[in-house]
Scaffold this motif. Structure first.
Motif, PDB file in Angstrom:
ATOM      1  N   LEU A  99     -62.784   0.442  80.840  1.00 11.94           N
ATOM      2  CA  LEU A  99     -62.440   0.130  79.413  1.00 11.94           C
ATOM      3  C   LEU A  99     -63.126  -0.849  78.781  1.00 11.94           C
ATOM      4  CD1 LEU A  99     -59.677   1.051  77.668  1.00 11.94           C
ATOM      5  CD2 LEU A  99     -58.621  -1.100  78.773  1.00 11.94           C
ATOM      6  N   PRO A 100     -63.348  -0.759  77.458  1.00 15.69           N
ATOM      7  CA  PRO A 100     -64.395  -1.978  76.838  1.00 15.69           C
ATOM      8  C   PRO A 100     -63.437  -2.947  76.247  1.00 15.69           C
ATOM      9  CG  PRO A 100     -64.161   0.055  75.364  1.00 15.69           C
ATOM     10  CD  PRO A 100     -63.368   0.297  76.634  1.00 15.69           C
ATOM     11  N   VAL A 101     -63.354  -3.846  77.182  1.00 14.73           N
ATOM     12  CA  VAL A 101     -62.596  -5.307  76.792  1.00 14.73           C
ATOM     13  C   VAL A 101     -63.359  -6.202  77.489  1.00 14.73           C
ATOM     14  CG1 VAL A 101     -60.122  -4.319  76.384  1.00 14.73           C
ATOM     15  CG2 VAL A 101     -60.779  -5.149  78.624  1.00 14.73           C
ATOM     16  N   GLN A 102     -63.235  -7.541  76.808  1.00 11.64           N
ATOM     17  CA  GLN A 102     -63.867  -8.515  77.553  1.00 11.64           C
ATOM     18  C   GLN A 102     -63.571  -8.692  78.941  1.00 11.64           C
ATOM     19  OE1 GLN A 102     -62.570 -10.873  73.966  1.00 11.64           O
ATOM     20  NE2 GLN A 102     -65.034 -11.538  73.846  1.00 11.64           N
ATOM     21  N   VAL A 222     -48.058  -5.418  75.294  1.00 10.84           N
ATOM     22  CA  VAL A 222     -49.016  -4.715  74.474  1.00 10.84           C
ATOM     23  C   VAL A 222     -49.884  -5.857  73.949  1.00 10.84           C
ATOM     24  CG1 VAL A 222     -47.469  -3.011  73.895  1.00 10.84           C
ATOM     25  CG2 VAL A 222     -47.518  -4.943  72.334  1.00 10.84           C
ATOM     26  N   HIS A 223     -51.154  -5.140  73.315  1.00 10.54           N
ATOM     27  CA  HIS A 223     -52.034  -6.122  72.533  1.00 10.54           C
ATOM     28  C   HIS A 223     -51.474  -6.621  71.287  1.00 10.54           C
ATOM     29  CE1 HIS A 223     -55.570  -6.774  69.670  1.00 10.54           C
ATOM     30  NE2 HIS A 223     -56.207  -6.806  70.959  1.00 10.54           N
ATOM     31  N   ASN A 224     -50.905  -5.662  70.522  1.00  9.31           N
ATOM     32  CA  ASN A 224     -50.355  -6.357  69.422  1.00  9.31           C
ATOM     33  C   ASN A 224     -50.992  -6.480  68.052  1.00  9.31           C
ATOM     34  OD1 ASN A 224     -47.413  -6.592  68.089  1.00  9.31           O
ATOM     35  ND2 ASN A 224     -47.872  -8.798  68.365  1.00  9.31           N
ATOM     36  N   ASP A 225     -52.315  -6.335  68.203  1.00 10.66           N
ATOM     37  CA  ASP A 225     -53.161  -6.679  67.005  1.00 10.66           C
ATOM     38  C   ASP A 225     -54.304  -5.630  66.899  1.00 10.66           C
ATOM     39  OD1 ASP A 225     -53.834  -7.890  64.649  1.00 10.66           O
ATOM     40  OD2 ASP A 225     -54.625  -9.736  65.562  1.00 10.66           O
ATOM     41  N   PHE A 226     -54.154  -4.382  66.995  1.00 14.55           N
ATOM     42  CA  PHE A 226     -55.277  -3.475  66.655  1.00 14.55           C
ATOM     43  C   PHE A 226     -55.629  -3.274  65.316  1.00 14.55           C
ATOM     44  CE2 PHE A 226     -55.059  -1.903  70.910  1.00 14.55           C
ATOM     45  CZ  PHE A 226     -56.172  -1.073  71.008  1.00 14.55           C
ATOM     46  N   ASN A 227     -56.188  -4.550  64.747  1.00 11.36           N
ATOM     47  CA  ASN A 227     -56.621  -4.564  63.341  1.00 11.36           C
ATOM     48  C   ASN A 227     -58.092  -4.078  63.139  1.00 11.36           C
ATOM     49  OD1 ASN A 227     -58.187  -7.064  62.530  1.00 11.36           O
ATOM     50  ND2 ASN A 227     -56.362  -8.029  63.680  1.00 11.36           N
ATOM     51  N   PRO A 228     -58.603  -3.948  62.161  1.00  8.59           N
ATOM     52  CA  PRO A 228     -60.137  -3.564  61.887  1.00  8.59           C
ATOM     53  C   PRO A 228     -61.075  -4.740  62.367  1.00  8.59           C
ATOM     54  CG  PRO A 228     -58.868  -2.647  59.880  1.00  8.59           C
ATOM     55  CD  PRO A 228     -57.837  -3.291  60.875  1.00  8.59           C
ATOM     56  N   HIS A 229     -60.570  -5.873  62.303  1.00 14.67           N
ATOM     57  CA  HIS A 229     -61.653  -6.878  62.647  1.00 14.67           C
ATOM     58  C   HIS A 229     -61.526  -7.279  64.013  1.00 14.67           C
ATOM     59  CE1 HIS A 229     -61.958  -8.440  58.353  1.00 14.67           C
ATOM     60  NE2 HIS A 229     -60.811  -7.898  58.146  1.00 14.67           N
ATOM     61  N   ASN A 230     -60.536  -6.594  64.899  1.00 11.84           N
ATOM     62  CA  ASN A 230     -60.412  -6.684  66.265  1.00 11.84           C
ATOM     63  C   ASN A 230     -61.046  -5.574  66.935  1.00 11.84           C
ATOM     64  OD1 ASN A 230     -59.069  -9.288  66.193  1.00 11.84           O
ATOM     65  ND2 ASN A 230     -57.343  -8.637  66.469  1.00 11.84           N
ATOM     66  N   LEU A 231     -61.520  -4.737  66.230  1.00  8.99           N
ATOM     67  CA  LEU A 231     -62.035  -3.254  66.911  1.00  8.99           C
ATOM     68  C   LEU A 231     -63.571  -3.269  66.702  1.00  8.99           C
ATOM     69  CD1 LEU A 231     -59.245  -1.030  65.951  1.00  8.99           C
ATOM     70  CD2 LEU A 231     -59.905  -1.325  68.345  1.00  8.99           C
ATOM     71  N   PRO A 241     -64.595   4.123  68.870  1.00  6.60           N
ATOM     72  CA  PRO A 241     -64.431   2.771  69.401  1.00  6.60           C
ATOM     73  C   PRO A 241     -65.161   2.376  70.555  1.00  6.60           C
ATOM     74  CG  PRO A 241     -62.304   3.880  70.011  1.00  6.60           C
ATOM     75  CD  PRO A 241     -63.076   4.822  69.154  1.00  6.60           C
ATOM     76  N   VAL A 242     -65.768   1.188  70.410  1.00  7.08           N
ATOM     77  CA  VAL A 242     -66.581   0.749  71.691  1.00  7.08           C
ATOM     78  C   VAL A 242     -66.113  -0.780  72.220  1.00  7.08           C
ATOM     79  CG1 VAL A 242     -68.527   2.028  71.219  1.00  7.08           C
ATOM     80  CG2 VAL A 242     -68.318  -0.242  70.110  1.00  7.08           C
TER      81      VAL A 242
END
Length: 363
Positions: A99-102, A222-231, A241-242
């Protein structure tokens, strides 16, 4: 970059932190960040500051070409909440390694986070994470296949967090839609009388119709902030998405609230403003099926997200005028979203989303 061993250089003595930090993390200079990176993590390289609302973030590029993110948390943030975010990233690394998360990198002392003391005796949490590369969705022009892929990616993150819990998960966060009743005392911050009345009506509907239904829905962290600045996406003409960044709004809440947040950013102008959202729902449901009650509440939950953005962002912008441009970046999206949902109507929007959940996305 999966962990600290890729970064470790010869550790150097840690400077006196009281001489390095101002009270608020955003005031940290490049020299301060360099000292922290060298003293706590044994690394050095070129450092670039990154914009953020609460924390001080720095991109570090090592001589090897590897990159890392140094994050210094604002002293006002609850330490337990920060620990939850760190634990969640560690959890995701175990349950879904691709999963591409930090990824959290250990300090020279083997810790997932370090605590330093500012000049006024205030503690700051410092973490080093892998740096995810990609194009920010907000600056991309996605292709049609992107939106089902976004939905399935979001469902994958939600599924990965399904077995995760933390003592701080129940903290009160105004960005959590289930806390919308707390917006009522803040309504006066909206200067325009017509808009204030419109938002007040949305909050009143939450009290009378939405809140009683939320307790019956599936809920988890949940993550709760799938906004375009976080993707992060795979280029300007995005097809998938990557990466997902910024777990700062994590909370235990109905998964429908999490989905509503993501959908609220994808309303478009024109005659079919919900087309992207329908594609997201289709992709999401292909990985994590949605229940009818969740789908039926989505339009109202999206309105509540818009109301929260309008109120909280305006309030924060007044308190922190120097950062107002960043804080208010989603105001226009919220106003356009409210207008679009009103044009479509709640019943028609529910029909569109329920139909989308029954479709299989085209690959």
């Amino acid at each position: 970059m999966s962990g600290l061993p890729e970064f470790v250089l010869r550790p150097e003595p840690l400077p006196e932190m009281a001489d390095l930090l101002a009270q608020d993390a955003p005031s940290i200079t490049l020299d301060m960040a360099a000292d922290l990176a060298r003293g706590l993590y044994g690394i050095s390289g070129s450092i670039t500051p990154l914009s953020a609302e609460k924390d001080a973030n720095f991109r570090i590029r090592l001589a090897s070409g590897a990159e890392a993110l140094l994050k210094v948390t604002n002293t006002a943030e609850d330490r337990g909440v920060t620990d939850m975010q760190t634990a969640a990233l560690i959890h995701l690394a175990h349950v879904d390694p691709d999963l591409p998360v930090q990824r959290i990198c250990r300090s020279v002392k083997g810790r997932s986070a370090e605590i330093i003391t500012g000049p006024n005796g205030d503690p700051h949490i410092v973490r080093l994470m892998s740096f995810l590369s990609g194009t920010i969705l907000a600056g991309a022009s996605p292709t049609p296949e992107f939106y089902p892929a976004l939905g399935s990616f979001m469902a994958r993150v939600t599924r990965g967090l399904r077995g995760f819990f933390h003592p701080a998960a129940g903290h009160i966060l105004q960005w959590d839609i289930k806390q919308a009743h707390r917006l009522r005392p803040m309504l006066d911050v909206i200067g325009d009388a017509a808009m204030r009345a419109r938002v007040a009506e949305i909050v009143a509907r939450f009290d009378s119709h939405i809140a009683p239904q939320l307790s019956g829905l599936r809920a988890q962290v949940v993550h709760n902030d799938f906004n375009p600045h976080n993707l992060l996406v795979d280029g300007e003409s995005a097809s998938r998405p990557v990466g997902l960044i910024d777990f700062g709004d994590m909370v235990h809440t109905p998964i429908a609230c999490d989905l509503a947040v993501a959908c609220s950013y994808q309303v478009t102008e024109g005659d079919r403003p919900l087309d992207r959202i329908a594609q997201i729902i289709s992709g999401y449901a292909s990985v994590l099926p949605l229940e009818p009650e969740e789908l039926e509440l989505l339009p109202d939950l999206m309105r509540l997200r818009y109301a929260t953005t309008l109120i909280v962002a305006e309030r924060r912008a007044r308190a922190y005028p120097a950062n107002a441009h960043y804080i208010l970046r989603n105001t226009k999206v919220s106003l356009n979203g409210l207008d679009a949902l009103d044009r479509v109507g709640t019943s028609a929007a529910q029909d569109i989303l329920c139909a989308a959940a029954m479709e299989r996305p085209t690959r």
